[in-house]
Design an enzyme around this catalytic site. Structure first.
Site, PDB file in Angstrom:
ATOM      1  N   PRO A  23       0.835  -1.207   0.000  1.00 52.00           N
ATOM      2  CA  PRO A  23       0.000   0.000   0.000  1.00 52.00           C
ATOM      3  C   PRO A  23       0.872   1.261   0.000  1.00 52.00           C
ATOM      4  CG  PRO A  23      -0.666  -1.529   1.735  1.00 52.00           C
ATOM      5  CD  PRO A  23       0.628  -2.016   1.213  1.00 52.00           C
ATOM      6  N   CYS A  25       0.242   5.485  -0.081  1.00 51.15           N
ATOM      7  CA  CYS A  25      -0.667   6.623  -0.124  1.00 51.15           C
ATOM      8  C   CYS A  25      -0.360   7.488  -1.337  1.00 51.15           C
ATOM      9  CB  CYS A  25      -0.537   7.446   1.151  1.00 51.15           C
ATOM     10  SG  CYS A  25      -1.154   6.590   2.617  1.00 51.15           S
ATOM     11  N   ALA A  58      -3.628   3.117   2.023  1.00 49.26           N
ATOM     12  CA  ALA A  58      -4.372   3.260   3.275  1.00 49.26           C
ATOM     13  C   ALA A  58      -5.669   4.006   2.999  1.00 49.26           C
ATOM     14  CB  ALA A  58      -3.528   4.008   4.300  1.00 49.26           C
ATOM     15  N   GLN A 101      -6.057  -1.640   2.071  1.00 50.20           N
ATOM     16  CA  GLN A 101      -5.588  -1.464   3.441  1.00 50.20           C
ATOM     17  C   GLN A 101      -6.536  -0.499   4.157  1.00 50.20           C
ATOM     18  OE1 GLN A 101      -2.072   1.010   4.532  1.00 50.20           O
ATOM     19  NE2 GLN A 101      -1.163  -0.937   5.189  1.00 50.20           N
ATOM     20  N   TYR A 184       0.160   4.906  13.106  1.00 51.27           N
ATOM     21  CA  TYR A 184      -1.252   5.273  12.987  1.00 51.27           C
ATOM     22  C   TYR A 184      -2.042   4.663  14.151  1.00 51.27           C
ATOM     23  CZ  TYR A 184       0.426   7.089   8.594  1.00 51.27           C
ATOM     24  OH  TYR A 184       1.129   7.798   7.661  1.00 51.27           O
ATOM     25  N   ARG A 232      -0.909  -5.409   8.858  1.00 52.53           N
ATOM     26  CA  ARG A 232       0.428  -4.842   8.733  1.00 52.53           C
ATOM     27  C   ARG A 232       0.847  -4.263  10.077  1.00 52.53           C
ATOM     28  NH1 ARG A 232       2.919  -0.599   4.193  1.00 52.53           N
ATOM     29  NH2 ARG A 232       4.709  -1.926   3.755  1.00 52.53           N
ATOM     30  N   LEU A 307      13.151  -1.591   1.162  1.00 51.36           N
ATOM     31  CA  LEU A 307      14.351  -1.521   0.317  1.00 51.36           C
ATOM     32  C   LEU A 307      14.723  -2.881  -0.279  1.00 51.36           C
ATOM     33  CD1 LEU A 307      16.836   1.116   1.758  1.00 51.36           C
ATOM     34  CD2 LEU A 307      15.365   1.245  -0.244  1.00 51.36           C
ATOM     35  N   ARG A 330       8.356   1.698  -3.240  1.00 52.45           N
ATOM     36  CA  ARG A 330       9.076   2.644  -4.100  1.00 52.45           C
ATOM     37  C   ARG A 330       9.654   1.974  -5.341  1.00 52.45           C
ATOM     38  NH1 ARG A 330      12.361   5.081   0.941  1.00 52.45           N
ATOM     39  NH2 ARG A 330      11.966   2.944   1.602  1.00 52.45           N
TER      40      ARG A 330
END
Length: 374
Positions: A23, A25, A58, A101, A184, A232, A307, A330
């Protein structure tokens, strides 16, 4: 044979390979929390990626649970209906399953889009609102203190997670992930750095885990039998100076055991996000040891993320049983065809849209196969 391109089971859902789009954003929804044209092109791009599963960003269960005013939501039926229409379009492109999510940002809500850099808005701002948390402790010294949720308000949060889960199923998602990571709301209840309550939702580890476990249990009650619901988590707060008073890997191991008992389909292991003074040594595979440790204590699949950028790197994580699947964030934004390139690198066949069959690299035969048209 590549382990990365073996199938994997999340409850009754079978994935064609073990590469998952994590996920991410997008901060591109309308101010009503509805999908925009950005989501149309982005989800279509995900569908054509070759990944085994995409979990979209999310998605807030309450308007006040958004990170920003531009976050996606599932707190009403209009949002559900627009997502359903978009998913129907996207699923004409490929058979790849899509998950969502479900999240509540808690005290890290009411912010601007990150690239605009204006931080958290005050409640009276046009793009702001009153944030909430387990305790009236702000994330940053620059932030306003959140409202400490009452027991009645906690029940409302659980109700809204359940209602959003029902809408997610109705919209056509194939999987639900509950967001209990990255500082969160559910993570805020888990960590003693943010949870200073003295009732049944604070204090002991058992009490601090209560809300996350209750949300999972109540969501599982309303989704179809065998429908996958995963969680998660942040494996650690990365607060070594306060290790005795923060969320740690040992805490996460116990949480994972309890999530499995309740019925979680998998555990997705990330880290951090709870405290502005966290210290993270970021390098390739920096979160993989957390997933590997948790995997030693549960029988449900464990997803590693962080990563992971190279195909051989991902293959070794799965082959060496450090995790059952890997998630890309990413890396898939930078290279939307990462999964194709990994398949070619590892000599594994992969299904692609028939329009793309001719893009198979010269010298490689019989690796690209077309999706069968229904």
């Amino acid at each position: 044979m590549s382990k990365l391109f073996e199938t994997i089971q999340f409850a009754d859902l079978t994935l064609n390979n073990r590469v998952i789009i994590a996920p991410m954003c997008q901060y591109s929804a309308t101010e009503a929390g509805e999908v925009s044209y950005w989501h149309e092109q982005q989800w279509a791009n995900y569908a054509l990626s070759g990944a085994g599963l995409c979990i979209v960003e999310a998605t807030a269960v309450q308007a006040e649970g958004r990170i920003s005013y531009a976050d996606l939501g599932l707190w009403n039926d209009q949002q559900r209906d627009q997502i359903k229409t978009l998913l129907q379009k996207v699923k004409t492109l490929s058979p790849m399953p899509f998950g969502v999510q479900l999240a509540h940002a808690g005290r890290k809500a009411s912010t601007d889009k990150p690239w605009l850099g204006r931080g958290q808005f005050a409640p009276e701002h046009a793009h702001g609102w009153q944030t909430v948390a387990p305790s009236a402790v702000a994330f940053s010294e620059k932030d306003l203190a959140p409202h400490a949720l009452t027991l009645e308000e906690i029940q409302a949060v659980k109700h809204d997670f359940v209602a959003a889960a029902q809408r997610a199923v109705d919209a056509g998602f194939d999987l639900i992930e509950l967001h209990a990571a990255h500082g969160y709301l559910l993570h805020q209840f888990l960590s003693p750095l943010s949870n200073q309550r003295q009732d049944q939702y604070g204090g002991s580890l058992e009490n601090r885990m209560r809300l996350t476990l209750e949300v999972l249990a109540e969501v599982l009650e309303v989704v179809p039998q065998g429908f996958p619901v995963g969680v998660r988590i942040s494996a650690t707060d990365w607060m070594e100076s306060q290790a005795d008073a923060s969320w740690t890997l040992e805490s996460s191991v116990e949480l994972a055991k309890q999530l499995e008992k309740v019925g979680a389909a998998y555990v997705h292991v990330s880290s951090g996000g709870l405290h502005e003074k966290q210290h993270i040594d970021i390098e390739p595979n920096y979160q993989v040891p957390f997933a590997a440790e948790i995997k030693q204590h549960v029988h449900i699949p464990v997803i590693a993320v962080g990563l992971i950028t190279e195909s051989q790197q991902a293959e070794m994580i799965v082959r060496h049983h450090q995790a059952d699947a890997i998630a890309l964030a990413r890396a898939i934004l930078y290279d939307p065809r990462w999964v194709w390139h990994a398949a070619v690198s590892l000599g594994e066949p992969i299904q692609v849209a028939p329009q793309y069959l001719r893009s198979q690299p010269h010298g490689f035969k019989n690796l690209f196969h077309a999706f069968s048209e229904s």
